[in-house]
Design a protein around this motif. Structure first.
Motif, PDB file in Angstrom:
ATOM      1  N   ARG A 118       8.994  14.454 -15.249  1.00 25.02           N
ATOM      2  CA  ARG A 118       8.568  13.954 -13.957  1.00 25.02           C
ATOM      3  C   ARG A 118       8.781  12.452 -13.836  1.00 25.02           C
ATOM      4  O   ARG A 118       8.372  11.689 -14.703  1.00 25.02           O
ATOM      5  CB  ARG A 118       7.090  14.293 -13.765  1.00 25.02           C
ATOM      6  CG  ARG A 118       6.515  13.801 -12.498  1.00 25.02           C
ATOM      7  CD  ARG A 118       6.157  14.745 -11.416  1.00 25.02           C
ATOM      8  NE  ARG A 118       6.673  16.045 -11.328  1.00 25.02           N
ATOM      9  CZ  ARG A 118       5.987  17.088 -10.874  1.00 25.02           C
ATOM     10  NH1 ARG A 118       4.733  16.952 -10.547  1.00 25.02           N
ATOM     11  NH2 ARG A 118       6.546  18.251 -10.746  1.00 25.02           N
ATOM     12  N   LEU A 119       9.426  12.036 -12.740  1.00 23.06           N
ATOM     13  CA  LEU A 119       9.612  10.621 -12.420  1.00 23.06           C
ATOM     14  C   LEU A 119       9.018  10.379 -11.041  1.00 23.06           C
ATOM     15  O   LEU A 119       9.429  11.009 -10.063  1.00 23.06           O
ATOM     16  CB  LEU A 119      11.099  10.247 -12.416  1.00 23.06           C
ATOM     17  CG  LEU A 119      11.427   8.819 -11.962  1.00 23.06           C
ATOM     18  CD1 LEU A 119      10.833   7.785 -12.929  1.00 23.06           C
ATOM     19  CD2 LEU A 119      12.931   8.631 -11.838  1.00 23.06           C
ATOM     20  N   VAL A 120       8.035   9.491 -10.974  1.00 29.03           N
ATOM     21  CA  VAL A 120       7.369   9.168  -9.710  1.00 29.03           C
ATOM     22  C   VAL A 120       7.602   7.693  -9.402  1.00 29.03           C
ATOM     23  O   VAL A 120       7.302   6.826 -10.232  1.00 29.03           O
ATOM     24  CB  VAL A 120       5.852   9.475  -9.773  1.00 29.03           C
ATOM     25  CG1 VAL A 120       5.165   9.069  -8.464  1.00 29.03           C
ATOM     26  CG2 VAL A 120       5.617  10.951 -10.063  1.00 29.03           C
ATOM     27  N   LEU A 121       8.145   7.438  -8.225  1.00 28.18           N
ATOM     28  CA  LEU A 121       8.456   6.070  -7.813  1.00 28.18           C
ATOM     29  C   LEU A 121       7.580   5.680  -6.639  1.00 28.18           C
ATOM     30  O   LEU A 121       7.696   6.233  -5.544  1.00 28.18           O
ATOM     31  CB  LEU A 121       9.935   5.971  -7.407  1.00 28.18           C
ATOM     32  CG  LEU A 121      10.957   6.452  -8.449  1.00 28.18           C
ATOM     33  CD1 LEU A 121      12.367   6.361  -7.885  1.00 28.18           C
ATOM     34  CD2 LEU A 121      10.833   5.668  -9.739  1.00 28.18           C
ATOM     35  N   MET A 122       6.673   4.734  -6.874  1.00 21.13           N
ATOM     36  CA  MET A 122       5.816   4.231  -5.804  1.00 21.13           C
ATOM     37  C   MET A 122       6.575   3.108  -5.093  1.00 21.13           C
ATOM     38  O   MET A 122       6.356   1.922  -5.332  1.00 21.13           O
ATOM     39  CB  MET A 122       4.470   3.756  -6.360  1.00 21.13           C
ATOM     40  CG  MET A 122       3.630   4.887  -6.918  1.00 21.13           C
ATOM     41  SD  MET A 122       2.000   4.349  -7.511  1.00 21.13           S
ATOM     42  CE  MET A 122       1.100   4.217  -5.957  1.00 21.13           C
ATOM     43  N   LEU A 123       7.497   3.527  -4.231  1.00 21.20           N
ATOM     44  CA  LEU A 123       8.394   2.594  -3.551  1.00 21.20           C
ATOM     45  C   LEU A 123       7.618   1.697  -2.596  1.00 21.20           C
ATOM     46  O   LEU A 123       6.826   2.170  -1.779  1.00 21.20           O
ATOM     47  CB  LEU A 123       9.460   3.367  -2.777  1.00 21.20           C
ATOM     48  CG  LEU A 123      10.488   2.493  -2.068  1.00 21.20           C
ATOM     49  CD1 LEU A 123      11.374   1.782  -3.077  1.00 21.20           C
ATOM     50  CD2 LEU A 123      11.312   3.320  -1.104  1.00 21.20           C
ATOM     51  N   ARG A 124       7.865   0.393  -2.710  1.00 19.00           N
ATOM     52  CA  ARG A 124       7.210  -0.593  -1.856  1.00 19.00           C
ATOM     53  C   ARG A 124       8.268  -1.314  -1.040  1.00 19.00           C
ATOM     54  O   ARG A 124       8.819  -2.322  -1.455  1.00 19.00           O
ATOM     55  CB  ARG A 124       6.423  -1.590  -2.722  1.00 19.00           C
ATOM     56  CG  ARG A 124       5.117  -1.057  -3.241  1.00 19.00           C
ATOM     57  CD  ARG A 124       4.017  -1.079  -2.209  1.00 19.00           C
ATOM     58  NE  ARG A 124       3.698  -2.444  -1.845  1.00 19.00           N
ATOM     59  CZ  ARG A 124       3.804  -2.935  -0.609  1.00 19.00           C
ATOM     60  NH1 ARG A 124       4.235  -2.210   0.380  1.00 19.00           N
ATOM     61  NH2 ARG A 124       3.491  -4.187  -0.368  1.00 19.00           N
ATOM     62  N   MET A 147       7.044   8.331  -3.818  1.00 23.79           N
ATOM     63  CA  MET A 147       5.660   8.317  -3.343  1.00 23.79           C
ATOM     64  C   MET A 147       5.247   6.910  -2.939  1.00 23.79           C
ATOM     65  O   MET A 147       4.642   6.186  -3.733  1.00 23.79           O
ATOM     66  CB  MET A 147       4.717   8.845  -4.421  1.00 23.79           C
ATOM     67  CG  MET A 147       3.306   9.008  -3.897  1.00 23.79           C
ATOM     68  SD  MET A 147       2.127   9.300  -5.214  1.00 23.79           S
ATOM     69  CE  MET A 147       0.624   8.905  -4.331  1.00 23.79           C
ATOM     70  N   PRO A 148       5.584   6.507  -1.716  1.00 25.26           N
ATOM     71  CA  PRO A 148       5.092   5.205  -1.259  1.00 25.26           C
ATOM     72  C   PRO A 148       3.563   5.211  -1.285  1.00 25.26           C
ATOM     73  O   PRO A 148       2.939   6.224  -0.943  1.00 25.26           O
ATOM     74  CB  PRO A 148       5.616   5.113   0.182  1.00 25.26           C
ATOM     75  CG  PRO A 148       6.759   6.076   0.237  1.00 25.26           C
ATOM     76  CD  PRO A 148       6.386   7.187  -0.708  1.00 25.26           C
ATOM     77  N   PRO A 149       2.945   4.126  -1.699  1.00 27.38           N
ATOM     78  CA  PRO A 149       1.474   4.091  -1.762  1.00 27.38           C
ATOM     79  C   PRO A 149       0.861   3.944  -0.373  1.00 27.38           C
ATOM     80  O   PRO A 149       0.575   2.850   0.087  1.00 27.38           O
ATOM     81  CB  PRO A 149       1.192   2.874  -2.651  1.00 27.38           C
ATOM     82  CG  PRO A 149       2.397   2.006  -2.492  1.00 27.38           C
ATOM     83  CD  PRO A 149       3.559   2.911  -2.240  1.00 27.38           C
ATOM     84  N   VAL A 150       0.661   5.071   0.277  1.00 30.04           N
ATOM     85  CA  VAL A 150       0.115   5.097   1.634  1.00 30.04           C
ATOM     86  C   VAL A 150      -1.397   5.272   1.544  1.00 30.04           C
ATOM     87  O   VAL A 150      -1.874   6.220   0.918  1.00 30.04           O
ATOM     88  CB  VAL A 150       0.744   6.247   2.445  1.00 30.04           C
ATOM     89  CG1 VAL A 150       0.148   6.315   3.838  1.00 30.04           C
ATOM     90  CG2 VAL A 150       2.266   6.081   2.508  1.00 30.04           C
ATOM     91  N   SER A 167      -4.629   5.511  -4.285  1.00 31.03           N
ATOM     92  CA  SER A 167      -3.180   5.767  -4.244  1.00 31.03           C
ATOM     93  C   SER A 167      -2.620   5.958  -5.655  1.00 31.03           C
ATOM     94  O   SER A 167      -1.799   6.846  -5.895  1.00 31.03           O
ATOM     95  CB  SER A 167      -2.452   4.613  -3.557  1.00 31.03           C
ATOM     96  OG  SER A 167      -2.785   4.551  -2.189  1.00 31.03           O
ATOM     97  N   THR A 168      -3.078   5.140  -6.582  1.00 35.38           N
ATOM     98  CA  THR A 168      -2.582   5.228  -7.953  1.00 35.38           C
ATOM     99  C   THR A 168      -3.049   6.518  -8.619  1.00 35.38           C
ATOM    100  O   THR A 168      -2.281   7.186  -9.317  1.00 35.38           O
ATOM    101  CB  THR A 168      -3.038   4.006  -8.767  1.00 35.38           C
ATOM    102  OG1 THR A 168      -2.664   2.817  -8.071  1.00 35.38           O
ATOM    103  CG2 THR A 168      -2.405   3.999 -10.143  1.00 35.38           C
ATOM    104  N   ALA A 169      -4.286   6.888  -8.388  1.00 37.96           N
ATOM    105  CA  ALA A 169      -4.806   8.130  -8.960  1.00 37.96           C
ATOM    106  C   ALA A 169      -4.071   9.341  -8.397  1.00 37.96           C
ATOM    107  O   ALA A 169      -3.819  10.316  -9.110  1.00 37.96           O
ATOM    108  CB  ALA A 169      -6.302   8.239  -8.705  1.00 37.96           C
ATOM    109  N   ARG A 170      -3.692   9.282  -7.122  1.00 38.75           N
ATOM    110  CA  ARG A 170      -2.906  10.374  -6.531  1.00 38.75           C
ATOM    111  C   ARG A 170      -1.533  10.465  -7.193  1.00 38.75           C
ATOM    112  O   ARG A 170      -1.003  11.552  -7.407  1.00 38.75           O
ATOM    113  CB  ARG A 170      -2.770  10.176  -5.021  1.00 38.75           C
ATOM    114  CG  ARG A 170      -4.048  10.433  -4.256  1.00 38.75           C
ATOM    115  CD  ARG A 170      -4.387  11.931  -4.183  1.00 38.75           C
ATOM    116  NE  ARG A 170      -3.440  12.614  -3.320  1.00 38.75           N
ATOM    117  CZ  ARG A 170      -2.637  13.623  -3.718  1.00 38.75           C
ATOM    118  NH1 ARG A 170      -2.676  14.063  -4.958  1.00 38.75           N
ATOM    119  NH2 ARG A 170      -1.811  14.188  -2.873  1.00 38.75           N
ATOM    120  N   ALA A 171      -0.952   9.324  -7.538  1.00 43.94           N
ATOM    121  CA  ALA A 171       0.323   9.330  -8.254  1.00 43.94           C
ATOM    122  C   ALA A 171       0.151   9.965  -9.634  1.00 43.94           C
ATOM    123  O   ALA A 171       0.987  10.761 -10.076  1.00 43.94           O
ATOM    124  CB  ALA A 171       0.875   7.912  -8.377  1.00 43.94           C
TER     125      ALA A 171
END
Length: 197
Positions: A118-124, A147-150, A167-171
């Motif tokens: 799994r690769l998750v990118l919190m794009l900003r 996964m933008p931190p919405v 947001s971080t916990a959801r990631a």
């Protein structure tokens, strides 16, 4: 594998607090963390949080220099549950999408993809142009999660720290890491139910 391992990357996009929160929440959940920080991220960490590189010591189980392409996380034989890049800059996203692994950050992400982890990118970034959208589509097709931190306003956050933590916990949820920091949706409140048409 023993303890679950998660690679956490902090790139130079605004939102360094997400990476710091990910380290803290993963540690609370008993997850072994391997951190890689881009050179640009060191500037952002200082600008946004007043942190220097030395302040990261002790926040992760292992800190890998971004130039160390011989690090353990550069090999698929080093087992992890995946990698979270928080925050993820457009540059880092683009390197990963093209397979141009010029640093340990993009190499570690490439390894995660090739090993089907799994690769998750919190794009900003905002607003987004067509090139950004096409790059996100390409990465999604390759198996990454964008996964933008919405912010979750239904959770009624009291301050910025709660917005970042949620947001971080959801990631981290995407790695099946339950931190206890997510205020879970349980439906509309009973008081509102009678007002629905």
């Amino acid at each position: 594998m023993g303890a679950r391992r998660l690679v956490i990357g902090i790139s130079g996009a605004s939102g360094a607090a997400y990476g710091i929160a990910a380290l803290a929440l993963a540690r609370q959940a008993g997850v072994e963390t391997h951190l890689v920080v881009s050179r640009s991220a060191l500037l952002t960490l200082n600008q946004e949080l007043g942190l220097r590189g030395a302040d990261l010591e002790g926040r992760a189980d292992v800190i890998h220099p971004v130039a160390d392409i011989g690090a353990s996380i550069a090999s698929g034989s080093f087992r992890t549950v995946g990698m979270l890049v928080a925050p993820c800059s457009v540059r880092t996203m683009s390197e990963i999408a093209t397979g141009v692994t010029s640093t340990l950050m993009s190499r570690a992400a490439d390894v995660v993809l090739k090993e089907r982890r799994r690769l998750v990118l919190m794009l900003r970034e905002t607003p987004l142009h067509l090139g950004h959208l096409e790059t996100m589509t390409r990465l999604t097709q390759m198996g990454a999660i964008i996964m933008p931190p919405v912010p979750a306003f239904y959770a009624r956050p009291r301050d910025l720290d709660e917005v970042v933590a949620h947001s971080t916990a959801r990631a981290l949820d995407l790695f099946d890491i339950d931190t206890g920091a997510v205020r879970r949706w349980s439906g509309l409140k009973d008081a509102l139910a009678g007002e629905m048409p």
